[in-house]
Design an enzyme around this catalytic site. Structure first.
Site, PDB file in Angstrom:
ATOM      1  N   ASP A 126      -0.450   6.880  -3.807  1.00  0.00           N
ATOM      2  CA  ASP A 126      -1.168   7.674  -3.191  1.00  0.00           C
ATOM      3  C   ASP A 126      -0.666   8.656  -4.361  1.00  0.00           C
ATOM      4  O   ASP A 126      -0.053   8.956  -4.951  1.00  0.00           O
ATOM      5  CB  ASP A 126      -0.364   7.991  -2.355  1.00  0.00           C
ATOM      6  CG  ASP A 126      -0.601   6.663  -0.779  1.00  0.00           C
ATOM      7  OD1 ASP A 126      -2.299   6.604  -0.993  1.00  0.00           O
ATOM      8  OD2 ASP A 126      -0.386   6.464  -0.351  1.00  0.00           O
ATOM      9  N   ASP A 144      -8.744   6.124   0.428  1.00  0.00           N
ATOM     10  CA  ASP A 144      -8.486   6.766   2.267  1.00  0.00           C
ATOM     11  C   ASP A 144      -8.797   7.257   2.459  1.00  0.00           C
ATOM     12  O   ASP A 144      -9.902   7.237   3.513  1.00  0.00           O
ATOM     13  CB  ASP A 144      -7.047   6.924   1.367  1.00  0.00           C
ATOM     14  CG  ASP A 144      -5.858   6.146   1.975  1.00  0.00           C
ATOM     15  OD1 ASP A 144      -5.960   5.025   2.066  1.00  0.00           O
ATOM     16  OD2 ASP A 144      -4.275   6.943   1.713  1.00  0.00           O
TER      17      ASP A 144
END
Length: 167
Positions: A126, A144
């Site tokens: 991330d 995401d």
């Protein structure tokens, strides 16, 4: 289904899934190879947005991130199952249902992007860090984002369908 009818199915939009996958994996590769790990190495871009390279061993919002490792395989199985189901749904959904097929393809591409991370690295990479003051949204990635946009499109499509069938 004949090849002509396959071209009339939602599979016409399936090209979007590998595009999302490649953009996701490419962005993560860039982050891994150009940034230092952790919040101390963040790149401040806007008063509410940083690039911050972190690892997520769980799912959305780091759900089950400290569960001991079994969650890696659970989330991998879920990603494969959802991707398979959505691919089937695209096959039986007409290509004319553009929003729904685009949504499915985005979710598939995002799910496979995060699946790749889980299988190759053991965690998801991330790096998108939005915040207000000292309150940070959990970091996330392009996969995401694609999953969330796809889910919103599915919901919007269901409202569109309800309105058209109610009239």
């Amino acid at each position: 289904m004949t090849s002509h009818s396959l071209s009339q199915s939602g599979w016409r939009w399936l090209w979007l899934a590998p595009l999302v996958f490649v953009l996701d994996i490419g962005s993560k590769w860039l982050v891994m190879n150009t940034m230092g790990y952790g919040p101390a190495n963040r790149i401040e871009l806007l008063p509410f947005f940083n690039l911050t390279y972190v690892h997520n061993h769980g799912a959305a919002f780091s759900f089950l991130s400290d569960a001991g490792g079994w969650q890696r395989w659970l989330f991998s199985v879920i990603a494969l199952g959802v991707s398979g189901l959505l691919t089937y749904w695209m096959r039986v959904t007409p290509a004319s249902k553009r929003m729904l097929n685009i949504a499915y393809a985005m979710i598939i591409g995002g799910a496979l992007g995060n699946l790749f991370d889980r299988l190759v690295h053991g965690y998801v990479i991330d790096f998108l860090d939005f915040f207000i003051g000292n309150s940070h949204w959990p970091a996330f990635n392009l996969a995401d984002s694609a999953i969330c946009v796809g889910a919103v499109l599915v919901v919007l499509d269901s409202f569109r369908h309800e309105q058209s069938s109610a009239t």
